[in-house]
Design an enzyme around this catalytic site. Structure first.
Site, PDB file in Angstrom:
ATOM      1  N   VAL A   1       1.454   0.865   7.600  1.00  0.00           N
ATOM      2  CA  VAL A   1       1.560   0.436   8.995  1.00  0.00           C
ATOM      3  C   VAL A   1       2.964   0.715   9.535  1.00  0.00           C
ATOM      4  O   VAL A   1       3.264   0.376  10.668  1.00  0.00           O
ATOM      5  CB  VAL A   1       1.233  -1.078   9.123  1.00  0.00           C
TER       6      VAL A   1
ATOM      7  N   HIS B   1      -5.079   0.832   8.269  1.00  0.00           N
ATOM      8  CA  HIS B   1      -4.706  -0.576   8.359  1.00  0.00           C
ATOM      9  C   HIS B   1      -3.879  -0.900   9.607  1.00  0.00           C
ATOM     10  O   HIS B   1      -3.187  -1.925   9.639  1.00  0.00           O
ATOM     11  CB  HIS B   1      -3.971  -1.009   7.081  1.00  0.00           C
TER      12      HIS B   1
ATOM     13  N   CYS C   1      -1.378 -12.389  29.564  1.00  0.00           N
ATOM     14  CA  CYS C   1      -2.412 -13.353  29.995  1.00  0.00           C
ATOM     15  C   CYS C   1      -2.100 -14.763  29.485  1.00  0.00           C
ATOM     16  O   CYS C   1      -2.822 -15.707  29.791  1.00  0.00           O
ATOM     17  CB  CYS C   1      -3.794 -12.913  29.498  1.00  0.00           C
TER      18      CYS C   1
ATOM     19  N   ALA D   1       7.244  10.242  -5.163  1.00  0.00           N
ATOM     20  CA  ALA D   1       6.640  11.129  -4.167  1.00  0.00           C
ATOM     21  C   ALA D   1       7.682  12.031  -3.506  1.00  0.00           C
ATOM     22  O   ALA D   1       7.405  13.196  -3.218  1.00  0.00           O
ATOM     23  CB  ALA D   1       5.925  10.291  -3.113  1.00  0.00           C
TER      24      ALA D   1
HETATM   25  C1  BJW Z   1       5.369   5.063  -5.807  1.00  0.00           C
HETATM   26  C2  BJW Z   1       6.718   5.086  -5.535  1.00  0.00           C
HETATM   27  C3  BJW Z   1       7.282   6.333  -5.285  1.00  0.00           C
HETATM   28  C4  BJW Z   1       6.192   3.036  -5.824  1.00  0.00           C
HETATM   29  N1  BJW Z   1       6.518   7.418  -5.322  1.00  0.00           N
HETATM   30  N2  BJW Z   1       4.629   6.159  -5.845  1.00  0.00           N
HETATM   31  C5  BJW Z   1     -14.619  -4.165  -2.699  1.00  0.00           C
HETATM   32  C6  BJW Z   1     -14.205  -4.644  -3.931  1.00  0.00           C
HETATM   33  C7  BJW Z   1     -13.259  -5.665  -3.994  1.00  0.00           C
HETATM   34  C8  BJW Z   1     -12.735  -6.237  -2.836  1.00  0.00           C
HETATM   35  C9  BJW Z   1     -13.156  -5.768  -1.622  1.00  0.00           C
HETATM   36  C10 BJW Z   1     -14.084  -4.739  -1.572  1.00  0.00           C
HETATM   37  N3  BJW Z   1     -14.293  -4.451  -0.250  1.00  0.00           N
HETATM   38  C11 BJW Z   1     -13.525  -5.278   0.509  1.00  0.00           C
HETATM   39  C12 BJW Z   1     -12.820  -6.091  -0.295  1.00  0.00           C
HETATM   40  C13 BJW Z   1     -11.873  -7.153   0.155  1.00  0.00           C
HETATM   41  C14 BJW Z   1     -10.492  -6.643   0.477  1.00  0.00           C
HETATM   42  C15 BJW Z   1      -9.888  -6.041  -0.777  1.00  0.00           C
HETATM   43  O1  BJW Z   1      -9.818  -4.848  -0.957  1.00  0.00           O
HETATM   44  N4  BJW Z   1      -9.385  -6.888  -1.655  1.00  0.00           N
HETATM   45  C16 BJW Z   1      -8.806  -6.440  -2.929  1.00  0.00           C
HETATM   46  C17 BJW Z   1      -7.305  -6.668  -2.920  1.00  0.00           C
HETATM   47  C18 BJW Z   1      -9.495  -7.198  -4.030  1.00  0.00           C
HETATM   48  N5  BJW Z   1     -10.495  -5.689   1.572  1.00  0.00           N
HETATM   49  C19 BJW Z   1     -10.514  -6.064   2.843  1.00  0.00           C
HETATM   50  O2  BJW Z   1     -10.556  -7.244   3.142  1.00  0.00           O
HETATM   51  C20 BJW Z   1     -10.519  -4.999   3.917  1.00  0.00           C
HETATM   52  N6  BJW Z   1     -11.498  -5.276   4.895  1.00  0.00           N
HETATM   53  C21 BJW Z   1     -12.802  -5.259   4.619  1.00  0.00           C
HETATM   54  O3  BJW Z   1     -13.244  -4.901   3.566  1.00  0.00           O
HETATM   55  O4  BJW Z   1     -13.583  -5.665   5.663  1.00  0.00           O
HETATM   56  C22 BJW Z   1     -14.991  -5.778   5.462  1.00  0.00           C
HETATM   57  C23 BJW Z   1     -15.570  -6.269   6.770  1.00  0.00           C
HETATM   58  C24 BJW Z   1     -16.536  -5.507   7.386  1.00  0.00           C
HETATM   59  C25 BJW Z   1     -17.094  -5.961   8.600  1.00  0.00           C
HETATM   60  C26 BJW Z   1     -16.648  -7.165   9.169  1.00  0.00           C
HETATM   61  C27 BJW Z   1     -15.667  -7.896   8.532  1.00  0.00           C
HETATM   62  C28 BJW Z   1     -15.138  -7.453   7.328  1.00  0.00           C
HETATM   63  C29 BJW Z   1      -9.199  -4.972   4.678  1.00  0.00           C
HETATM   64  C30 BJW Z   1      -8.031  -4.641   3.837  1.00  0.00           C
HETATM   65  C31 BJW Z   1      -6.722  -4.798   4.655  1.00  0.00           C
HETATM   66  C32 BJW Z   1      -5.480  -4.599   3.809  1.00  0.00           C
HETATM   67  N7  BJW Z   1      -4.348  -4.995   4.554  1.00  0.00           N
HETATM   68  C33 BJW Z   1      -3.007  -4.828   3.988  1.00  0.00           C
HETATM   69  C34 BJW Z   1      -1.996  -5.468   4.964  1.00  0.00           C
HETATM   70  C35 BJW Z   1      -1.800  -4.589   6.181  1.00  0.00           C
HETATM   71  C36 BJW Z   1      -0.856  -5.191   7.155  1.00  0.00           C
HETATM   72  C37 BJW Z   1       0.531  -5.367   6.595  1.00  0.00           C
HETATM   73  O5  BJW Z   1       1.170  -4.416   6.118  1.00  0.00           O
HETATM   74  O6  BJW Z   1       1.015  -6.490   6.667  1.00  0.00           O
HETATM   75  O7  BJW Z   1      -2.743  -3.452   3.799  1.00  0.00           O
HETATM   76  S1  BJW Z   1      -2.827  -5.517   2.354  1.00  0.00           S
HETATM   77  C38 BJW Z   1      -1.733  -4.266   1.767  1.00  0.00           C
HETATM   78  O8  BJW Z   1      -2.374  -3.532   0.690  1.00  0.00           O
HETATM   79  C39 BJW Z   1      -1.584  -3.269   2.933  1.00  0.00           C
HETATM   80  C40 BJW Z   1      -1.661  -1.953   2.215  1.00  0.00           C
HETATM   81  O9  BJW Z   1      -2.021  -0.907   3.116  1.00  0.00           O
HETATM   82  C41 BJW Z   1      -2.692  -2.221   1.163  1.00  0.00           C
HETATM   83  C42 BJW Z   1      -2.679  -1.228   0.016  1.00  0.00           C
HETATM   84  O10 BJW Z   1      -1.491  -1.256  -0.654  1.00  0.00           O
HETATM   85  P1  BJW Z   1      -0.859   0.092  -1.229  1.00  0.00           P
HETATM   86  O11 BJW Z   1      -0.494   0.982  -0.116  1.00  0.00           O
HETATM   87  O12 BJW Z   1      -1.732   0.651  -2.266  1.00  0.00           O
HETATM   88  O13 BJW Z   1       0.505  -0.447  -1.826  1.00  0.00           O
HETATM   89  P2  BJW Z   1       0.801  -1.130  -3.266  1.00  0.00           P
HETATM   90  O14 BJW Z   1       2.069  -1.875  -3.113  1.00  0.00           O
HETATM   91  O15 BJW Z   1      -0.359  -1.856  -3.762  1.00  0.00           O
HETATM   92  O16 BJW Z   1       1.036   0.089  -4.245  1.00  0.00           O
HETATM   93  C43 BJW Z   1       2.185   0.914  -4.135  1.00  0.00           C
HETATM   94  C44 BJW Z   1       2.063   1.987  -5.178  1.00  0.00           C
HETATM   95  O17 BJW Z   1       3.129   2.909  -4.998  1.00  0.00           O
HETATM   96  C45 BJW Z   1       2.166   1.470  -6.630  1.00  0.00           C
HETATM   97  O18 BJW Z   1       1.083   2.003  -7.385  1.00  0.00           O
HETATM   98  C46 BJW Z   1       3.500   2.035  -7.132  1.00  0.00           C
HETATM   99  O19 BJW Z   1       3.455   2.393  -8.500  1.00  0.00           O
HETATM  100  C47 BJW Z   1       3.654   3.257  -6.263  1.00  0.00           C
HETATM  101  N8  BJW Z   1       5.033   3.712  -6.032  1.00  0.00           N
HETATM  102  N9  BJW Z   1       7.210   3.763  -5.620  1.00  0.00           N
HETATM  103  C48 BJW Z   1       5.177   7.275  -5.632  1.00  0.00           C
HETATM  104  N10 BJW Z   1       8.621   6.442  -5.042  1.00  0.00           N
HETATM  105 ZN    ZN Z   2      -4.161 -11.394  26.608  1.00  0.00          ZN
END
Ligand code: BJW
Ligand code: ZN
Length: 222
Positions: A86, A102, A133, A214
């Site tokens: 984001v 996201h 609003c 990366a």
């Molecule tokens: C390097 C490095 C370098 C470091 N070079 N690499 C199926 C199974 C299980 C659960 C679910 C499922 N389906 C849905 C779910 C629930 C849930 C979910 O996934 N939960 C799991 C955690 C269990 N998902 C949701 O709720 C999603 N919505 C949904 O499913 O809705 C259904 C629905 C339908 C209809 C009506 C209503 C509902 C929404 C998910 C939203 C995630 N939001 C966040 C916050 C965003 C806002 C904010 O930033 O504040 O998104 S959470 C956070 O995690 C953020 C990220 O985008 C996201 C992913 O994280 P990411 O990018 O992978 O980062 P890290 O920190 O985890 O990893 C970093 C990596 O980099 C590491 O591996 C390091 O090793 C590496 N690294 N330095 C290369 N230099």
């Molecule tokens: Zn408003």
């Protein structure tokens, strides 16, 4: 070619990741503050967290990894950038089209009237911020339990399904539905290449897992 990025691509710009070594924003797990329930309970606390993050992100600049993805977009006739981030660093680097699964920390949305607008003020003059609003504003991001922006997954799946190469950069691949794009691309016939400093949930399933930062590995792919 399609690329899925996560927080790890911005780590070398000084932005903490959510999980993994050096992860966690200000000792908060995203599962604790990135939810509608947390916001309903304490909008001020959630906005303090986002304000603090916006301040950190505002000081950051795109790194060599972001820049390499701009070069790939220029060179590849078919290229789609899909990001879970984001932070807006792909925009700042200069990628033209970005599927932001996201949302965007630089946008706000009204919880009353649904208005949606860009806002780059750092720090925020008043917390929590409000809409014209009078309604309470929220960050324009996707929290746990919320659906991704309309049509976004469809578009991402279309790109992942059509790609010969699917590049997965800096994501722990534990958050769904974003992580589902990886098996989706593989089943559709793409070669999946992962770049990460650590082994992840999908490393054992990809065609090629490159271990390293990366910002070093992506420029080498050019
Ligand atoms: C390097 C490095 C370098 C470091 N070079 N690499 C199926 C199974 C299980 C659960 C679910 C499922 N389906 C849905 C779910 C629930 C849930 C979910 O996934 N939960 C799991 C955690 C269990 N998902 C949701 O709720 C999603 N919505 C949904 O499913 O809705 C259904 C629905 C339908 C209809 C009506 C209503 C509902 C929404 C998910 C939203 C995630 N939001 C966040 C916050 C965003 C806002 C904010 O930033 O504040 O998104 S959470 C956070 O995690 C953020 C990220 O985008 C996201 C992913 O994280 P990411 O990018 O992978 O980062 P890290 O920190 O985890 O990893 C970093 C990596 O980099 C590491 O591996 C390091 O090793 C590496 N690294 N330095 C290369 N230099
Ligand atoms: Zn408003």
């Amino acid at each position: 070619m399609a690329v899925l990025t996560g927080a790890g691509i911005s780590a070398e710009s000084g932005i903490p990741t959510f999980r993994g070594a050096g992860g966690l924003w200000k000792e908060h797990k995203p599962e604790e503050l990135a939810t509608a329930e947390a916001f309903a309970r304490d909008p001020r606390l959630v906005w303090e967290w986002y304000n603090w993050r916006r301040e950190a992100i505002a000081k950051a600049a795109p790194n060599a990894g972001h820049r390499a993805l701009v070069q790939l977009e220029i060179r590849k006739p078919r290229f789609t950038l899909i990001t879970q981030n984001v932070d807006g660093l792909h925009d700042l680097a200069g990628n033209g089209k970005i599927l932001k699964l996201h949302g965007d920390i630089w946008r706000m949305r009204c919880t009353s009237c649904g208005a949606n607008w860009p806002n780059r003020r750092v720090p925020l003059p008043k917390i929590p911020p409000h809409c014209a609003c009078g309604g309470l504003a929220r960050p324009g991001v996707v929290w746990f339990g919320e659906p991704l922006p309309d049509g976004m997954m469809k578009e991402a799946e279309h790109a992942a399904g059509a790609a010969q190469v699917f590049l997965v950069v800096g994501t722990s691949a534990v958050v769904y539905p974003a992580a589902s794009l990886i098996p989706y691309a593989r089943h559709a016939g793409a070669k999946v290449v992962e770049i990460n400093t650590e082994p992840t949930a999908v490393s054992a399933t990809v065609d090629c897992a490159l271990q390293g930062p990366a910002g070093e590995l992506l420029p080498k792919l050019l």
